[in-house]
Design a protein around this motif. Sequence first.
Motif, PDB file in Angstrom:
ATOM      1  N   CYS A  16      95.778  37.740 -42.338  1.00 43.64           N
ATOM      2  CA  CYS A  16      95.234  39.006 -41.822  1.00 43.64           C
ATOM      3  C   CYS A  16      96.117  40.187 -42.216  1.00 43.64           C
ATOM      4  O   CYS A  16      95.625  41.252 -42.613  1.00 43.64           O
ATOM      5  N   GLU A  17      97.436  39.990 -42.125  1.00 42.62           N
ATOM      6  CA  GLU A  17      98.382  41.061 -42.437  1.00 42.62           C
ATOM      7  C   GLU A  17      98.315  41.434 -43.919  1.00 42.62           C
ATOM      8  O   GLU A  17      98.353  42.609 -44.284  1.00 42.62           O
ATOM      9  N   TYR A  18      98.219  40.417 -44.760  1.00 44.05           N
ATOM     10  CA  TYR A  18      98.195  40.655 -46.210  1.00 44.05           C
ATOM     11  C   TYR A  18      96.911  41.381 -46.625  1.00 44.05           C
ATOM     12  O   TYR A  18      96.951  42.405 -47.309  1.00 44.05           O
TER      13      TYR A  18
ATOM     14  N   GLU B  33      96.337  45.205 -45.918  1.00 43.92           N
ATOM     15  CA  GLU B  33      96.974  46.189 -46.794  1.00 43.92           C
ATOM     16  C   GLU B  33      95.970  46.835 -47.747  1.00 43.92           C
ATOM     17  O   GLU B  33      96.188  47.934 -48.246  1.00 43.92           O
TER      18      GLU B  33
END
Length: 254
Positions: A172-174, A177
Amino acid sequence: MLPPNYFAHETAAERYAQGRPYYHPLVIERVVKFTRIPRFARALDVACGAGLSTRALAEVADQVDAIDNSAPMLAHAPKLPNVFYQTASAEKLPFAENTFDLISVSSAFHWFDQDQFLREAARVLKPRGWLFIYKNVFLGDMRENPDFKPWLSDVYLAKYKTPPRERKRLTCEYTAEFGLNLASRESVPNDVPLTCEQLTAYFLSQSNVIAAVEHGTESIEDVAAWIDHGVRPYFKQTVGNFAFTSDIHYLVKS
């Protein structure tokens, strides 16, 4: 640095078109169920190869643009009335912003410059458009004969090693971006029935064999004979059932 294009050779493209199982409708069915969209206006199939993924996608989209950076692979793709093929790379999509309702990538994301592709995918997707990235992973289990799996790992993969590839995890974090929300992921088990000849053809389509033949010094005839000699004793009947799992990531443009 991107790895070499293992599928740019005519000989490798021909083997790919002939040897890869057609599991893609299973994934398309899951995508339709997950998104709750029975049909898409315009879709893009990135790194479509010989068009197996495109053929399945064309069943649920009014128009499909399909791209690959290997002209020999595209030469083997099926001609369909709602599909438009062109040679292009995943990192530089030749389309305007906010063009597509859906983008698919089948068994190719690990060959991309992933940051650049996700940036491009977000650019050409419409708001709330979907990107799904999937692959069918060969688990190595032969239902009829458990002795096959040790041969696969200890003999075949020891001789023909998997070439390096990008193994960045989709989190999710990647993906955030790039303005993409990882909505879900799933693994869908599926068995593929293969004869000895079909299993050999599948292995001959893999990048590790291409690295040994088109990028190495071995002949395809010698490799085919070696694989056939290795796998044939494990077939207790004409067809064996081999375990795969379809790993699917569902992303939506924020």
